[in-house]
Design a protein around this motif. Structure first.
Motif, PDB file in Angstrom:
ATOM      1  N   CYS A  68      34.671  36.112 -88.701  1.00 42.24           N
ATOM      2  CA  CYS A  68      34.893  36.140 -90.151  1.00 42.24           C
ATOM      3  C   CYS A  68      34.961  34.739 -90.752  1.00 42.24           C
ATOM      4  CB  CYS A  68      36.202  36.861 -90.479  1.00 42.24           C
ATOM      5  SG  CYS A  68      36.343  38.540 -89.865  1.00 42.24           S
ATOM      6  N   ASP A  69      34.922  33.719 -89.907  1.00 40.08           N
ATOM      7  CA  ASP A  69      35.131  32.352 -90.381  1.00 40.08           C
ATOM      8  C   ASP A  69      33.838  31.739 -90.897  1.00 40.08           C
ATOM      9  OD1 ASP A  69      36.518  30.050 -90.962  1.00 40.08           O
ATOM     10  OD2 ASP A  69      37.063  29.579 -88.896  1.00 40.08           O
ATOM     11  N   ASP A  70      33.953  30.558 -91.478  1.00 38.31           N
ATOM     12  CA  ASP A  70      32.803  29.738 -91.842  1.00 38.31           C
ATOM     13  C   ASP A  70      31.854  29.670 -90.651  1.00 38.31           C
ATOM     14  OD1 ASP A  70      31.848  26.702 -91.395  1.00 38.31           O
ATOM     15  OD2 ASP A  70      31.738  27.175 -93.532  1.00 38.31           O
ATOM     16  N   ARG A  71      30.565  29.733 -90.902  1.00 39.63           N
ATOM     17  CA  ARG A  71      29.592  29.857 -89.812  1.00 39.63           C
ATOM     18  C   ARG A  71      29.585  28.645 -88.874  1.00 39.63           C
ATOM     19  NH1 ARG A  71      29.195  34.656 -88.729  1.00 39.63           N
ATOM     20  NH2 ARG A  71      27.270  34.280 -87.563  1.00 39.63           N
ATOM     21  N   ASP A  72      29.730  27.445 -89.433  1.00 39.24           N
ATOM     22  CA  ASP A  72      29.761  26.273 -88.565  1.00 39.24           C
ATOM     23  C   ASP A  72      31.041  26.244 -87.739  1.00 39.24           C
ATOM     24  OD1 ASP A  72      27.256  25.208 -89.175  1.00 39.24           O
ATOM     25  OD2 ASP A  72      28.006  24.176 -90.947  1.00 39.24           O
ATOM     26  N   ALA A  73      32.165  26.658 -88.343  1.00 40.67           N
ATOM     27  CA  ALA A  73      33.431  26.715 -87.604  1.00 40.67           C
ATOM     28  C   ALA A  73      33.341  27.739 -86.473  1.00 40.67           C
ATOM     29  CB  ALA A  73      34.576  27.068 -88.549  1.00 40.67           C
ATOM     30  N   TRP A  74      32.723  28.895 -86.743  1.00 42.49           N
ATOM     31  CA  TRP A  74      32.557  29.919 -85.713  1.00 42.49           C
ATOM     32  C   TRP A  74      31.610  29.418 -84.623  1.00 42.49           C
ATOM     33  CZ3 TRP A  74      33.209  33.043 -82.150  1.00 42.49           C
ATOM     34  CH2 TRP A  74      32.461  34.171 -81.838  1.00 42.49           C
ATOM     35  N   ALA A  75      30.585  28.662 -84.998  1.00 46.31           N
ATOM     36  CA  ALA A  75      29.664  28.113 -83.997  1.00 46.31           C
ATOM     37  C   ALA A  75      30.403  27.200 -83.033  1.00 46.31           C
ATOM     38  CB  ALA A  75      28.525  27.358 -84.683  1.00 46.31           C
ATOM     39  N   VAL A  76      31.282  26.357 -83.569  1.00 50.78           N
ATOM     40  CA  VAL A  76      32.075  25.460 -82.726  1.00 50.78           C
ATOM     41  C   VAL A  76      33.007  26.264 -81.820  1.00 50.78           C
ATOM     42  CG1 VAL A  76      33.896  23.696 -82.743  1.00 50.78           C
ATOM     43  CG2 VAL A  76      31.972  23.515 -84.332  1.00 50.78           C
ATOM     44  N   ALA A  77      33.692  27.255 -82.402  1.00 53.40           N
ATOM     45  CA  ALA A  77      34.636  28.066 -81.633  1.00 53.40           C
ATOM     46  C   ALA A  77      33.919  28.867 -80.544  1.00 53.40           C
ATOM     47  CB  ALA A  77      35.391  29.004 -82.568  1.00 53.40           C
ATOM     48  N   ARG A  78      32.747  29.396 -80.870  1.00 58.66           N
ATOM     49  CA  ARG A  78      31.993  30.190 -79.894  1.00 58.66           C
ATOM     50  C   ARG A  78      31.524  29.320 -78.739  1.00 58.66           C
ATOM     51  NH1 ARG A  78      26.632  31.573 -78.976  1.00 58.66           N
ATOM     52  NH2 ARG A  78      26.288  33.713 -78.179  1.00 58.66           N
ATOM     53  N   GLU A  79      31.009  28.139 -79.048  1.00 59.96           N
ATOM     54  CA  GLU A  79      30.562  27.240 -77.992  1.00 59.96           C
ATOM     55  C   GLU A  79      31.723  26.860 -77.070  1.00 59.96           C
ATOM     56  OE1 GLU A  79      28.625  23.937 -79.819  1.00 59.96           O
ATOM     57  OE2 GLU A  79      26.707  24.988 -80.007  1.00 59.96           O
ATOM     58  N   HIS A  80      32.888  26.644 -77.673  1.00 65.90           N
ATOM     59  CA  HIS A  80      34.058  26.312 -76.859  1.00 65.90           C
ATOM     60  C   HIS A  80      34.395  27.459 -75.909  1.00 65.90           C
ATOM     61  CE1 HIS A  80      37.901  24.631 -75.691  1.00 65.90           C
ATOM     62  NE2 HIS A  80      38.480  25.794 -75.991  1.00 65.90           N
ATOM     63  N   LEU A  81      34.350  28.685 -76.405  1.00 67.60           N
ATOM     64  CA  LEU A  81      34.634  29.843 -75.559  1.00 67.60           C
ATOM     65  C   LEU A  81      33.629  29.967 -74.418  1.00 67.60           C
ATOM     66  CD1 LEU A  81      35.527  32.520 -78.262  1.00 67.60           C
ATOM     67  CD2 LEU A  81      37.080  31.670 -76.483  1.00 67.60           C
ATOM     68  N   LEU A  82      32.353  29.732 -74.724  1.00 72.09           N
ATOM     69  CA  LEU A  82      31.310  29.874 -73.712  1.00 72.09           C
ATOM     70  C   LEU A  82      31.446  28.832 -72.605  1.00 72.09           C
ATOM     71  CD1 LEU A  82      28.210  30.650 -75.973  1.00 72.09           C
ATOM     72  CD2 LEU A  82      29.633  32.271 -74.713  1.00 72.09           C
ATOM     73  N   VAL A  83      31.859  27.645 -72.988  1.00 73.66           N
ATOM     74  CA  VAL A  83      32.030  26.575 -72.006  1.00 73.66           C
ATOM     75  C   VAL A  83      33.328  26.765 -71.217  1.00 73.66           C
ATOM     76  CG1 VAL A  83      32.417  24.085 -71.751  1.00 73.66           C
ATOM     77  CG2 VAL A  83      30.648  24.910 -73.314  1.00 73.66           C
ATOM     78  N   LEU A  84      34.320  27.349 -71.863  1.00 72.57           N
ATOM     79  CA  LEU A  84      35.651  27.465 -71.272  1.00 72.57           C
ATOM     80  C   LEU A  84      35.667  28.295 -69.999  1.00 72.57           C
ATOM     81  CD1 LEU A  84      38.677  26.792 -71.657  1.00 72.57           C
ATOM     82  CD2 LEU A  84      38.864  28.885 -73.033  1.00 72.57           C
ATOM     83  N   ASP A  85      34.960  29.439 -70.021  1.00 69.58           N
ATOM     84  CA  ASP A  85      35.005  30.325 -68.860  1.00 69.58           C
ATOM     85  C   ASP A  85      33.796  31.254 -68.896  1.00 69.58           C
ATOM     86  OD1 ASP A  85      35.896  32.893 -67.331  1.00 69.58           O
ATOM     87  OD2 ASP A  85      37.428  31.405 -66.799  1.00 69.58           O
ATOM     88  N   PRO A  86      33.141  31.493 -67.757  1.00 70.28           N
ATOM     89  CA  PRO A  86      31.964  32.376 -67.739  1.00 70.28           C
ATOM     90  C   PRO A  86      32.278  33.811 -68.144  1.00 70.28           C
ATOM     91  CG  PRO A  86      32.622  31.749 -65.502  1.00 70.28           C
ATOM     92  CD  PRO A  86      33.385  30.864 -66.438  1.00 70.28           C
ATOM     93  N   THR A  87      33.539  34.208 -68.030  1.00 63.46           N
ATOM     94  CA  THR A  87      33.928  35.551 -68.473  1.00 63.46           C
ATOM     95  C   THR A  87      33.583  35.755 -69.940  1.00 63.46           C
ATOM     96  OG1 THR A  87      35.742  35.650 -66.888  1.00 63.46           O
ATOM     97  CG2 THR A  87      35.879  37.143 -68.770  1.00 63.46           C
ATOM     98  N   ASN A  88      33.738  34.712 -70.741  1.00 56.65           N
ATOM     99  CA  ASN A  88      33.492  34.832 -72.177  1.00 56.65           C
ATOM    100  C   ASN A  88      32.022  35.066 -72.481  1.00 56.65           C
ATOM    101  OD1 ASN A  88      36.215  34.397 -72.630  1.00 56.65           O
ATOM    102  ND2 ASN A  88      35.980  32.176 -72.859  1.00 56.65           N
ATOM    103  N   ARG A  89      31.131  34.414 -71.753  1.00 55.91           N
ATOM    104  CA  ARG A  89      29.694  34.670 -71.912  1.00 55.91           C
ATOM    105  C   ARG A  89      29.368  36.112 -71.550  1.00 55.91           C
ATOM    106  NH1 ARG A  89      25.107  33.310 -74.442  1.00 55.91           N
ATOM    107  NH2 ARG A  89      25.321  31.074 -73.961  1.00 55.91           N
ATOM    108  N   GLU A  90      29.970  36.606 -70.481  1.00 58.65           N
ATOM    109  CA  GLU A  90      29.721  37.979 -70.058  1.00 58.65           C
ATOM    110  C   GLU A  90      30.159  38.968 -71.129  1.00 58.65           C
ATOM    111  OE1 GLU A  90      31.724  38.413 -66.354  1.00 58.65           O
ATOM    112  OE2 GLU A  90      30.561  36.828 -65.365  1.00 58.65           O
ATOM    113  N   SER A  91      31.349  38.756 -71.694  1.00 54.78           N
ATOM    114  CA  SER A  91      31.848  39.662 -72.737  1.00 54.78           C
ATOM    115  C   SER A  91      31.000  39.570 -73.989  1.00 54.78           C
ATOM    116  CB  SER A  91      33.320  39.337 -73.053  1.00 54.78           C
ATOM    117  OG  SER A  91      34.156  39.638 -71.955  1.00 54.78           O
ATOM    118  N   MET A  92      30.628  38.339 -74.375  1.00 56.45           N
ATOM    119  CA  MET A  92      29.789  38.154 -75.561  1.00 56.45           C
ATOM    120  C   MET A  92      28.458  38.883 -75.406  1.00 56.45           C
ATOM    121  SD  MET A  92      30.979  36.080 -78.054  1.00 56.45           S
ATOM    122  CE  MET A  92      32.200  34.787 -78.310  1.00 56.45           C
ATOM    123  N   GLN A  93      27.869  38.777 -74.229  1.00 58.62           N
ATOM    124  CA  GLN A  93      26.556  39.380 -74.034  1.00 58.62           C
ATOM    125  C   GLN A  93      26.631  40.902 -74.103  1.00 58.62           C
ATOM    126  OE1 GLN A  93      24.076  37.313 -71.359  1.00 58.62           O
ATOM    127  NE2 GLN A  93      22.765  39.055 -70.891  1.00 58.62           N
TER     128      GLN A  93
END
Length: 618
Positions: free
Chosen positions: A240-265
Motif C-alpha cells: 500500500c506504500d509509495d511504489r519506490d518505498a515498496w521497491a526498497v522494502a521488497r528488495e530488502h526482504l528478498l535479500v534478507l532470506d530466501p524464504t521471502n522469495r519463495e513466499s513472494m513467488q
C-alpha cells in the motif's frame, strides 16, 4: 473468445489537423479570447509544413509501423499511464466494486468454531464466490467466453487474458507485471486472514475440482491454523506504500532470506486473492445503510490491512458477509473485472453446500522473515496509509427519482451524455465555473485497444449549464441546449472510440520529442489546465448486482466519479480530498440530485400534457 481478433484493425494515428482542431475546441471554455487566439497561432505554427509537429508525426508513424499490434499499447501505455506513477496504489489507482448483499443474506451472524473473529456466512459466501470465479476461469481458459460486440462490430478480447494470475511488482522508477501464462496453469489462490497469507489449492490431489463445501473446509482449516502458526509481520501493508518505498522494502526482504522469495513467488503465481476480514463488527446487513463506510472499506480497508494491492483481483469479505471486489488497474481496464463479477455473483450462496471426500492438500502458511529494517518500512507504510485514508472523502450516491428509462423515452438523448451534463451542471453549481473533464472512452474495437479521453467540457456543455442557472431562460431553451450539448458529447465519444480523440495522439507526439526539442504549444498554461481533470469520470453498465463502484480523484482539488446508469436508479461512487477547500463529496452528491431533478423538470415542462402524466411514472 479470441476467434475474431484477426479481424480487428490497428489503432489509427490521426492527422495533425483533426487532433489540433479537436484540442482547440476543447479548450474554448477554459480560456480568455486572447489565450485562445494565442493557442490557435501556436497550433498553426506546430502543424505548418516543415514544423516540429510534422516531424513528430512522422516519428509517430514509424512507431506505428514497428508496433505489431497497437502503437500506444505496445510502446508506452502501461508504463506512462500506470507503472511510472510512484504514488501508492490504494486510493490513487486501484478500483473497487461493492457487491450487493445476497437475497438470502442472514440477519444474524455466528462465529466459526475455529475462531470467533470470523463468521460462518462470511466463510460460506467467500467459498461460494471463489468457486464461481474458478468456474469462470475454466470457461476463460477454454476460450468459451463470448466475444463482446457493439453495433460497430466485435471488440478486442485480449484484456480478458490480462487479469487472472497477474501481479504488479514494484521497481525503481517504473513497475513491472508478472503473470502466469494464458491459459493459466496455476492451481492455487492466496487466502489473507489477520494479515497472514496462505496458499490454498483449488484442486484435489487427483486434479479434480472442489465443491463449495470443500472450499469452506479449506478456509476453515486456514482460520484454525492462525492459533497454531508463528505469525509473520503484516507484509501486505508494504504493497500500500509509495511504489519506490515498496521497491526498497521488497528488495530488502528478498535479500534478507530466501524464504521471502519463495513466499513472494507463490503470491505472484496465484490466480487471485481472497480476504476474510475480521476488523468490522457484524451489522444487520441492511443494504440501505453505511454506504460511505462500505466505500471506505473498498477504497482503502481498515488501515490497508488484509490485502495485496499489487494483485489484479482481491475478493474481500467482511464479517457480516459484505463483499468487495478490489483490483490493480494496470493489466486491464476495470470494466473487464466488473463484467466478470456481474456474471459470477448472480447465483446465491448455498448455506448447506455439499462436500466431497476428495483428498485435499491443507492450506500452507506463507512465512516472511523480517528484521528491524522491515519494521521501519512497515511503520513508514502505516503512516502513508493513515494519511491517505484520513484524507479520502469517499461515498456512494444512489439517485432513485428516475434513470435511463426516463432519459431514453422522454429526454430522447444519449443516457451517458445526459449523465455527463448532470455532472457538468452539478460542478457548475458548486463552483460557478467549468472544469476540464475526463470520461473514459473505450478503443476496444481496435486490436489491443484500451482507452481514449472523452473531453466532456465544451462550449455547448457550458452554454447548457449557464442556461440552467439563469432563471430567465425557458424550459424550451434549456432542453434545446441540452440536446445540442449531448449531441456534441456523443460525437466526441464516437470519435474517441474510433481512435480519434486528441489526448492519446498528443501524448504520442510529445513522447517522440528528442532532448532539446520543445514547442510553446505544450508550454501554454491552458495546455496543462486542459489535462488537469477536476472531474475524472467513468461509466459502467447498470450494475444491478452492485451497490457502487469507485476510484480516486486524479486532481487534489477534483472528484473521481464512477457511475452505473440503471433503468430506475443511477449509482455514483465519488471520491475527493478532505484537505481541499474546493471539494466536498457529500455536498457534490446533493448537487447531483439537484441537477437531475432540474433537468427532468425542464424536459417535462416541454412535453404535451398526456406525456407529462405518463413520465411521472418513470
Amino acid at each position: 473468445m479470441l476467434s475474431l481478433q484477426h479481424s480487428l484493425k490497428k489503432l489509427p494515428v490521426p492527422s495533425l489537423e483533426e487532433t489540433l482542431a479537436k484540442y482547440l475546441r476543447s479548450i474554448e471554455s477554459l480560456t480568455t479570447p486572447e489565450e485562445l487566439e494565442r493557442s490557435k497561432a501556436l497550433a498553426k505554427d506546430f502543424i505548418k509544413p516543415g514544423g516540429l509537429g510534422q516531424v513528430l508525426q512522422q516519428r509517430l508513424l514509424d512507431v506505428d509501423r514497428a508496433a505489431p499490434h497497437n502503437w500506444l499499447d505496445d510502446t508506452w501505455w502501461i508504463s506512462k499511464a500506470y507503472h511510472e506513477w510512484r504514488v501508492p496504489l490504494i486510493v490513487n489507482s486501484n478500483w473497487y466494486i461493492l457487491v450487493n448483499n445476497e437475497t438470502n443474506h442472514p440477519k444474524e451472524f455466528y462465529p466459526t468454531a475455529e475462531n470467533p473473529a470470523y463468521t460462518t456466512f462470511q466463510v460460506k459466501r467467500a467459498a461460494h464466490v471463489t468457486q464461481q470465479l474458478l468456474d469462470y476461469i475454466d470457461t476463460l481458459n477454454s476460450q468459451n467466453v463470448p466475444v463482446d460486440k457493439t453495433r460497430a462490430g466485435p471488440l478486442c478480447m485480449r484484456q480478458y487474458t490480462q487479469l487472472i494470475g497477474f501481479t504488479r511488482i514494484p521497481q525503481h522508477g517504473c513497475d513491472r507485471l508478472v503473470n502466469t501464462a494464458f491459459p493459466s496453469t496455476s492451481k492455487h489462490i492466496i487466502l489473507i486472514i489477520d494479515d497472514q497469507l496462505f496458499k490454498v489449492d483449488v484442486c484435489a490431489k487427483d486434479g479434480g475440482r472442489f465443491l463449495d463445501g470443500d472450499m469452506e473446509r479449506q478456509f476453515l482449516n486456514a482460520i484454525k491454523q492462525l492459533k497454531q502458526i508463528k505469525q509473520s509481520a503484516p507484509v501486505g501493508l508494504l504493497t500500500c506504500d509509495d511504489r519506490d518505498a515498496w521497491a526498497v522494502a521488497r528488495e530488502h526482504l528478498l535479500v534478507l532470506d530466501p524464504t521471502n522469495r519463495e513466499s513472494m513467488q507463490v503470491i505472484e503465481d496465484s490466480l487471485f486473492c481472497i480476504v476474510l476480514d475480521s476488523v468490522a463488527e457484524p451489522t444487520k446487513a441492511d443494504p440501505e445503510t453505511n454506504f460511505s463506510e462500505w466505500a471506505k472499506f473498498g477504497m482503502h480497508g481498515h488501515g490497508g490491512r488484509n490485502r495485496w494491492c499489487d494483485k489484479s483481483i482481491n475478493l474481500l469479505f467482511e464479517r457480516d458477509g459484505k463483499m468487495v471486489c478490489y483490483g490493480e488497474h494496470s493489466p486491464c481496464d476495470a470494466l473487464i473485472p466488473a463484467l466478470i463479477m456481474d456474471t459470477i455473483v448472480r447465483k446465491p450462496t448455498d448455506l448447506n453446500a455439499a462436500s466431497s471426500n476428495v483428498d485435499i492438500e491443507a492450506p500452507r502458511h506463507l512465512p516472511f522473515v523480517t528484521d528491524a529494517k522491515t519494521q521501519e518500512h512497515l511503520k513508514a507504510a502505516s503512516a502513508t496509509i493513515e494519511a491517505l485514508s484520513k484524507n479520502s472523502d469517499c461515498g456512494i450516491v444512489h439517485f432513485k427519482d428516475y434513470g435511463v428509462d426516463f432519459i431514453k423515452k422522454y429526454a430522447k438523448v444519449s443516457p451517458d451524455a445526459y449523465i455527463q451534463m448532470a455532472l457538468q451542471l452539478a460542478y457548475f453549481k458548486q463552483t460557478g465555473e467549468p472544469c476540464a473533464t475526463y470520461e473514459t472512452g473505450s478503443t476496444r474495437q481496435f486490436l489491443h485497444g484500451r482507452t481514449e479521453t472523452i473531453r466532456t467540457l465544451s462550449p455547448d456543455s457550458l452554454a447548457f449549464c449557464k442556461a440552467m442557472q439563469n432563471p430567465s431562460t425557458t424550459p424550451e431553451e434549456r432542453v434545446k441546449l441540452l440536446r445540442v450539448a449531448t449531441i456534441a458529447h456523443s460525437q466526441y465519444q464516437k470519435d474517441a472510440g474510433n481512435g480519434k480523440g486528441c489526448d492519446r495522439h498528443l501524448l504520442g507526439l510529445r513522447l517522440c520529442l528528442q532532448p532539446g526539442e520543445s514547442h510553446d504549444l505544450f508550454k501554454e498554461p491552458v495546455f496543462a489546465k486542459s489535462t488537469d481533470f477536476l472531474l475524472s469520470t467513468s461509466g459502467l453498465f447498470a450494475g444491478d448486482y452492485f451497490t457502487g463502484t469507485g476510484f480516486g480523484c486524479v486532481s487534489p482539488n477534483g472528484y473521481g466519479i464512477n457511475y452505473m446508469p440503471g433503468g430506475k436508479v443511477i449509482k455514483f461512487g465519488i471520491e475527493s480530498k478532505f484537505d481541499s477547500k474546493k471539494t466536498d463529496t457529500r455536498a457534490f452528491g446533493e448537487l447531483i440530485h439537484q441537477a437531475f431533478r432540474e433537468m427532468r423538470a425542464a424536459v417535462e415542462q416541454t412535453l404535451p400534457e398526456d406525456l407529462r402524466k405518463t413520465s411521472a411514472k418513470l
